[in-house]
Design a protein around this motif. Structure first.
Motif, short mmCIF file in Angstrom:
data_model
loop_
_atom_site.label_atom_id
_atom_site.label_comp_id
_atom_site.label_asym_id
_atom_site.label_seq_id
_atom_site.Cartn_x
_atom_site.Cartn_y
_atom_site.Cartn_z
N GLY A 187 -5.85 12.35 0.94
CA GLY A 187 -5.83 11.53 2.15
C GLY A 187 -4.92 12.09 3.21
O GLY A 187 -4.52 13.26 3.19
N ASP A 188 -4.56 11.24 4.15
CA ASP A 188 -3.71 11.63 5.28
C ASP A 188 -2.23 11.75 4.91
O ASP A 188 -1.47 12.47 5.56
CB ASP A 188 -3.81 10.59 6.40
CG ASP A 188 -3.33 9.22 5.91
OD1 ASP A 188 -3.82 8.76 4.85
OD2 ASP A 188 -2.45 8.62 6.55
N SER A 189 -1.83 11.02 3.86
CA SER A 189 -0.40 10.83 3.60
C SER A 189 0.40 12.13 3.43
O SER A 189 1.54 12.20 3.87
CB SER A 189 -0.19 9.93 2.38
OG SER A 189 -0.86 8.72 2.60
N GLY B 19 -3.10 7.20 -3.01
CA GLY B 19 -4.33 7.29 -2.21
C GLY B 19 -5.27 6.13 -2.47
O GLY B 19 -4.87 5.10 -3.03
N LEU B 20 -6.49 6.28 -2.06
CA LEU B 20 -7.44 5.19 -2.21
C LEU B 20 -7.83 5.02 -3.68
O LEU B 20 -8.08 6.01 -4.37
CB LEU B 20 -8.70 5.47 -1.38
CG LEU B 20 -8.48 5.62 0.12
CD1 LEU B 20 -9.82 5.87 0.82
CD2 LEU B 20 -7.82 4.38 0.71
N THR C 99 1.96 8.23 -1.94
CA THR C 99 0.84 7.34 -2.26
C THR C 99 0.03 7.89 -3.43
O THR C 99 0.08 9.10 -3.71
CB THR C 99 -0.10 7.23 -1.03
OG1 THR C 99 -1.09 6.23 -1.27
CG2 THR C 99 -0.80 8.54 -0.71
N ARG D 250 -10.20 14.16 -3.98
CA ARG D 250 -9.96 13.61 -2.63
C ARG D 250 -8.47 13.60 -2.28
O ARG D 250 -7.63 13.20 -3.07
CB ARG D 250 -10.52 12.19 -2.56
CG ARG D 250 -10.42 11.53 -1.17
CD ARG D 250 -9.20 10.67 -1.04
NE ARG D 250 -9.18 9.94 0.24
CZ ARG D 250 -8.12 9.25 0.68
NH1 ARG D 250 -7.04 9.18 -0.05
NH2 ARG D 250 -8.17 8.64 1.82
N THR E 299 -0.45 4.27 7.57
CA THR E 299 -1.07 3.79 6.33
C THR E 299 -2.46 3.29 6.69
O THR E 299 -2.76 3.03 7.85
CB THR E 299 -0.21 2.70 5.65
OG1 THR E 299 -0.87 2.28 4.43
CG2 THR E 299 -0.01 1.48 6.52
N GLY E 300 -3.30 3.17 5.67
CA GLY E 300 -4.67 2.73 5.92
C GLY E 300 -5.65 3.81 5.50
O GLY E 300 -5.32 4.67 4.68
N LEU E 301 -6.84 3.76 6.05
CA LEU E 301 -7.91 4.68 5.64
C LEU E 301 -7.59 6.10 6.12
O LEU E 301 -7.71 6.42 7.30
CB LEU E 301 -9.25 4.21 6.21
CG LEU E 301 -10.45 5.03 5.75
CD1 LEU E 301 -10.71 4.84 4.25
CD2 LEU E 301 -11.70 4.65 6.54
N GLY E 302 -7.21 6.94 5.15
CA GLY E 302 -6.74 8.28 5.48
C GLY E 302 -7.75 9.11 6.25
O GLY E 302 -7.37 9.92 7.10
N ASP F 104 0.85 -1.18 0.00
CA ASP F 104 0.00 0.00 0.00
C ASP F 104 0.88 1.22 0.00
O ASP F 104 2.01 1.18 -0.46
CB ASP F 104 -0.88 -0.08 1.27
CG ASP F 104 -2.24 0.51 1.02
OD1 ASP F 104 -2.30 1.65 0.58
OD2 ASP F 104 -3.24 -0.18 1.26
#
Ligand code: SD4
Length: 326
Positions: A218-220, A208-209, A206, A216, A239-242, A187
């Protein structure tokens, strides 16, 4: 060799503990710590089993590179990996077919740079580093980030590959959207490096999703959410759902917990439990954190089983399964 140094080394060798020469160097800031608590530097940790990226950064630092150069070159390995559908070129597009990248980097002096919704360059981390070093700003987005990349000499690239276009066309048939837990077991890449001087640097990059909404982010690329570091304390990456990570500013929380005396492992566990406590739907998504402190101790925790991180130290890479909640 002076007598005291010799005695110290003999005691440590007897205890099965060896340090790289840089650790024993009188100029190393960590020499004020108790010898038994020091790790052998350099160290790299990175999300998932991104072994080549970790090896690249670790070997560069072993040969004397700074953590800043090593972390950039390390994550660039995955940005260029066309088989990785979540980072750099070959990353899955949004639901309109645009591949948009998010990345950031943070330096030991607290400086940071970030790009969001970057459309035309594989090495988003390098553009983020230029934002940090060449502008008075921290974050550039979309068209402005693109314009800045051109001004810095990065050539325009098409990030959609034949494979990612084919997968996108397949997705369009049903247009189903939901975050996939532990997507293909790799990921976003978030990396933390400590170099021979004991300086810590981190980076995160990333696409992203997959099939996210147009626009959109994300958090990264968000300092404090996808990544945070304080060179006096330590650093963390996520990592994961931002969306869940951003709502809880998780990387900053980990570093603050370490500042208040928690180990990296304890800090990651508390920060993930905070996400769980505030997310009724936590069983449906993954969120994972890895952290390192100034002494080189590491920790990791996640919601769902299956997340691993890779650690380079003393010339070897190890893929380590993270502790998890569910
Ligand atoms: C994001 N945290 O954009 C990133 C991507 C990721 O599992 O890590 N997905 O939300």
């Amino acid at each position: 060799m002076k007598r005291r140094k010799f005695i110290n080394r003999s005691i440590l060798a007897g205890a099965g503990i060896t340090f790289s020469p840089s650790i024993l160097n009188a100029t190393n800031p960590l020499n004020s710590l108790s010898p038994m608590t020091k790790s052998s530097f350099p160290i790299t940790i990175a999300t998932w089993n991104f072994a080549n990226a970790s090896l690249k950064a670790g070997e560069m630092m072993a040969q004397g590179a700074t953590a800043l150069d090593a972390v950039e070159q390390g994550v660039m390995v995955e940005e260029a990996n066309l088989k990785n559908t979540t980072v750099g070129k070959g990353g899955a597009p949004d639901r309109e077919g645009n591949v948009t990248l998010d990345a950031c980097i943070m330096a030991p002096d607290g400086n940071a740079g970030s790009v969001v919704y970057l459309k035309n360059n594989t090495h988003a981390v390098s553009v983020a580093r230029k934002v940090m070093e060449e502008t008075p700003h921290v974050m550039l987005a979309g068209e402005g980030a693109d314009q800045f990349a051109r001004e810095m000499g990065f050539e325009k690239e098409d990030l959609l590959t034949e494979d990612s276009e084919r997968a996108y066309k397949e997705w369009l048939k049903k247009k189903e959207y939901k975050p996939i837990i532990n997507i293909e077991n790799h990921d976003t890449i978030g990396m933390l490096c400590i170099d021979q001087n004991g300086d810590i640097v981190s980076a995160c990059t990333t696409s992203g999703l997959s099939y996210k909404m147009n626009g959109r982010v994300g958090d990264s690329p968000i300092i404090g959410s996808g990544l945070f570091l304080d060179n006096e304390v330590g650093g963390a990456v996520a990592t994961g759902l931002g969306e869940a990570i951003m709502k809880n500013v998780s990387s900053f929380l980990v570093v603050e917990l370490m500042r208040n005396g928690k180990s990296p492992q304890e800090a990651c566990e508390i920060a993930i439990q905070r996400i769980i406590a505030r997310s009724p739907d936590f069983k449906d998504f993954q969120a994972a954190l890895i952290a390192i402190n100034k002494k080189g101790e590491v920790g990791s925790y996640c919601i769902q089983k299956g997340f691993t991180y890779v650690k380079y130290q003393d010339g070897t890479n190890n893929n380590i399964p993270s502790k998890y909640y569910i």
